[in-house]
Design a protein around this motif. Structure first.
Motif, PDB file in Angstrom:
ATOM      1  N   PRO A 111      83.249   5.909  49.016  1.00  0.00           N
ATOM      2  CA  PRO A 111      82.614   7.037  48.326  1.00  0.00           C
ATOM      3  C   PRO A 111      83.221   7.249  46.939  1.00  0.00           C
ATOM      4  CG  PRO A 111      84.186   7.826  49.947  1.00  0.00           C
ATOM      5  CD  PRO A 111      84.163   6.337  50.078  1.00  0.00           C
ATOM      6  N   ALA A 138      79.561  17.287  47.028  1.00  0.00           N
ATOM      7  CA  ALA A 138      81.010  17.249  46.866  1.00  0.00           C
ATOM      8  C   ALA A 138      81.535  15.870  47.244  1.00  0.00           C
ATOM      9  CB  ALA A 138      81.649  18.313  47.756  1.00  0.00           C
ATOM     10  N   PRO A 139      82.678  15.483  46.660  1.00  0.00           N
ATOM     11  CA  PRO A 139      83.300  14.247  47.149  1.00  0.00           C
ATOM     12  C   PRO A 139      83.670  14.433  48.617  1.00  0.00           C
ATOM     13  CG  PRO A 139      84.402  15.068  45.163  1.00  0.00           C
ATOM     14  CD  PRO A 139      83.481  16.153  45.638  1.00  0.00           C
ATOM     15  N   VAL A 140      83.600  13.359  49.404  1.00  0.00           N
ATOM     16  CA  VAL A 140      83.963  13.500  50.812  1.00  0.00           C
ATOM     17  C   VAL A 140      85.469  13.705  50.924  1.00  0.00           C
ATOM     18  CG1 VAL A 140      82.020  12.167  51.670  1.00  0.00           C
ATOM     19  CG2 VAL A 140      84.155  11.006  51.124  1.00  0.00           C
TER      20      VAL A 140
END
Lengths: 238, 238
Positions: free
Chosen positions: A168, A225-227
């Motif tokens: 990601p 959102a970033p994971v």
């Protein structure tokens, strides 16, 4: 209300005049008439409300507005491939608000652009970006850089390499390099950049570029959102 | 290795035979020769390794593999507009792994597709999806439904309405409705569905559809996360 109107780029905001192409486009295709409101922009974030006068002259109706550049600046580097693909990627990346587009010659680029042809293509991509920015009401035209080699592109701050099965994006991801149809070479994959996944399947080069632009833009805008646990860029040399 | 090879859809996996179009494409465009390996698929997730025989016959070289459908199933509904746009959206949404594509007639759809024309266009969109699935090695062709009206599309489970300035997707978002170039009507906006933002600017209809596909796919795959505090669908009737 005037702030949301049609946008056209001019050379000089102090005495805005349409160039011939834009004048014909507005008059013939869009049927804009003398007296109608539009915005004249410099393509670098500044614009002012105007009315269309005769002979392509724009009559200023208000002060210059300077829209701040969004931060962080986002870059998509696109490996050059044959056919009309880069145009589509540049058009969509402009709509999506990407700030810089870097044409890259990768090891497996099908179209090896020699210096001269490359220059001509870059000029064409810049025209595409300018048109797309006007159409999508973006006062800031993305920078389309000259053709870069892989080493130059991979040195972009916060760069990641788009690759099927990659991880990601992280909060530090600012630039995505999208490979050619044949994929990155082993040497390119071993350059040390993190590998970024863009989806579950095999994407065409221009689809991968658009997907990178969507994800970078949505992350910057806070739509996703970033994971959790997404790692900062780390070495992945083979 | 055979599992990653070229994919072609056939009517019957038990006695796989190429149709004429695919046969000519493989032979003339891709220069595939008798004896080469490929995968024959049914377009619904099942495939088996084969070798190309003479006269378009495929010789099975292994058992049928049944790839499970990804969950949750994802849908993008695209308001019909003039020109060739829906084709591009369908091609890209297929590459991105969207499971269902719903052509919608919105209040401001520029192209009002009457029943007959609509049917023809749906058949064309299904061909585009089939081609794109083969190209991107997806054993599952997305369903392209018949043309729906807005009420039908807005009843899709987990549906959200793409709208500039809208909020982030939630964990419950399964379907995105993308409006026509002229935007949703007030009545459509007041239907009670949550409004979903896809980026910071004004996107063309087909770009918005692609962006919706990228975000839904990236969320399903865990490449990005819903933002904290993103609310579940709530009433937003005017």
């Amino acid at each position: 209300m005037e702030g949301s109107g049609r946008l056209v780029f001019v050379a000089d905001l102090d005495s805005p005049v349409l160039d011939d192409d834009d004048r014909h486009h507005l008059a013939r295709v869009l049927r804009l008439r003398v007296g109608e409101a539009l915005r004249a922009g410099d393509g670098a974030g500044r614009w002012r409300p105007c009315r269309l006068g005769p002979e392509g002259v724009l009559e200023p109706r208000g002060e210059v507005v300077d829209e701040p550049a969004p931060t962080p600046a986002l870059t998509v580097a696109v490996a050059l491939t044959k056919g009309a693909r880069p145009e589509l990627a540049v058009q969509k990346l402009t709509e999506l608000g990407i700030d810089r587009i870097v044409p890259v010659v990768a090891a497996r680029s099908v179209a090896r652009w020699e210096a001269e042809r490359g220059d001509r293509h870059v000029l064409r991509l810049r025209r595409v970006a300018r048109e797309a920015a006007m159409q999508s009401l973006r006062p800031r035209v993305p920078e389309v850089t000259p053709v870069r080699d892989f080493a130059e592109a991979s040195a972009l701050p916060g760069a990641a390499l788009a690759q099927p099965g990659g991880g990601p994006p992280t909060p530090a991801t600012r630039a995505v390099l999208v490979g050619p149809e044949g994929g990155w070479s082993d040497e390119e994959l071993g350059c040390g950049l993190p590998r970024l996944g863009l989806g579950s399947g095999v994407l065409r080069a221009e689809t991968a570029a658009i997907a990178a632009g969507v994800l970078l833009g949505a992350l910057r805008q806070g739509l996703v959102a970033p994971v959790l646990g997404a790692e900062p860029p780390r070495e992945s040399t083979a």
